[in-house]
Design an enzyme around this catalytic site. Sequence first.
Site, mmCIF file in Angstrom:
data_model
loop_
_atom_site.group_PDB
_atom_site.id
_atom_site.type_symbol
_atom_site.label_atom_id
_atom_site.label_comp_id
_atom_site.label_asym_id
_atom_site.label_seq_id
_atom_site.Cartn_x
_atom_site.Cartn_y
_atom_site.Cartn_z
ATOM 1 N N LYS A 29 -3.493 -14.812 -11.449
ATOM 2 C CA LYS A 29 -2.471 -14.127 -10.104
ATOM 3 C C LYS A 29 -2.469 -15.261 -9.031
ATOM 4 C CE LYS A 29 0.219 -11.660 -7.604
ATOM 5 N NZ LYS A 29 -0.118 -10.516 -7.045
ATOM 6 N N ASN A 75 0.345 -17.408 -6.742
ATOM 7 C CA ASN A 75 0.633 -17.625 -5.393
ATOM 8 C C ASN A 75 0.267 -18.836 -5.249
ATOM 9 O OD1 ASN A 75 -1.917 -14.183 -5.797
ATOM 10 N ND2 ASN A 75 0.341 -14.631 -5.240
ATOM 11 N N GLY A 109 0.625 -1.104 0.454
ATOM 12 C CA GLY A 109 -0.292 0.153 0.193
ATOM 13 C C GLY A 109 0.572 1.502 -0.115
#
Length: 314
Positions: A187, A191, A12
Amino acid sequence: MRICFIGAGALGSTIGGTLARGGAEVWLIDPFQAHVDAINAGGLRLLEGGAETVVKVTACTSATQVGVEADLVIVLVKSYHTQDAIRAAAPIIGPQTIVMSLQNGLGHEDILSEEVGRDRVMAGKTYVGGVLLGPGHVRSGIIGKETIIGELDGRLTERAQRISETFNRAGILTLLSDNILGTMWDKLFINVAGGGVTAITGLTYGGLYSLPILENCALAAISEGIAVAQAAGVKISITDPRRAWSMASAGLPPEFKTSMLQSLQSGNLTEVDYIHGSVVRWGAKLNVPTPVNSTLVALVKGLEYARSDYPGKS
């Protein structure tokens, strides 16, 4: 564009700081008081390669401190905090506010939609990386790392275009997708490649990619995910598990630790339910066997439970 980040950890802060440097009005909202104080006192320090820049950006510990509604709220908290986080963000969510998750795994958009309405929710996945070096200090991994965003219904809208332009103007390579669900599954495979295996073994990528038996385990887990996505009718671009395996380590040093391993080592719960657990849940719905992912979920949860402070443990 006023952009508020709910969750300003490594990722972030990296994305938010880069957007602020590019001219966006950015608020970083995070409960880590020392991080917030450092940013407000001396700016956010972004280390990229060998160069460091200081970005002026406002940080706070609560959405109530922002005082105005956001144009875009980006959710980057741990998956299991998503519902609480978006509820706490109510003061900055107005009639025109867009809410977008950039979290790993699947299922966040459903949680967000339940709270703010599906018409306000967009989805995204990013390959940008970041490492929190200390309060107010982040190593940024922006260069060459793409971010993909899109509407849940596949439309290419003006609001999605506006967000994409804002990201690209700041130097974050961002693409619009008319198949964001497929992007999310792609994605997820990446992972799945290393998350559970590294969490259980405690290995960094250097160790993970040194043992063929671990590669075989990871490939089997990815293959299950691909089979589930295909059974669900999702249009995916990764259909060879070895491609996901290769992409997972691309550009990363041997000492890299997956977020799942970092969570265990720091004494936190992992996001296994939203990664390997997503494959298991979808597999159960579609009658697709997922024994490898089921085993990885069970073992990671066992490691979590072994901690004396496991939630609900007597």
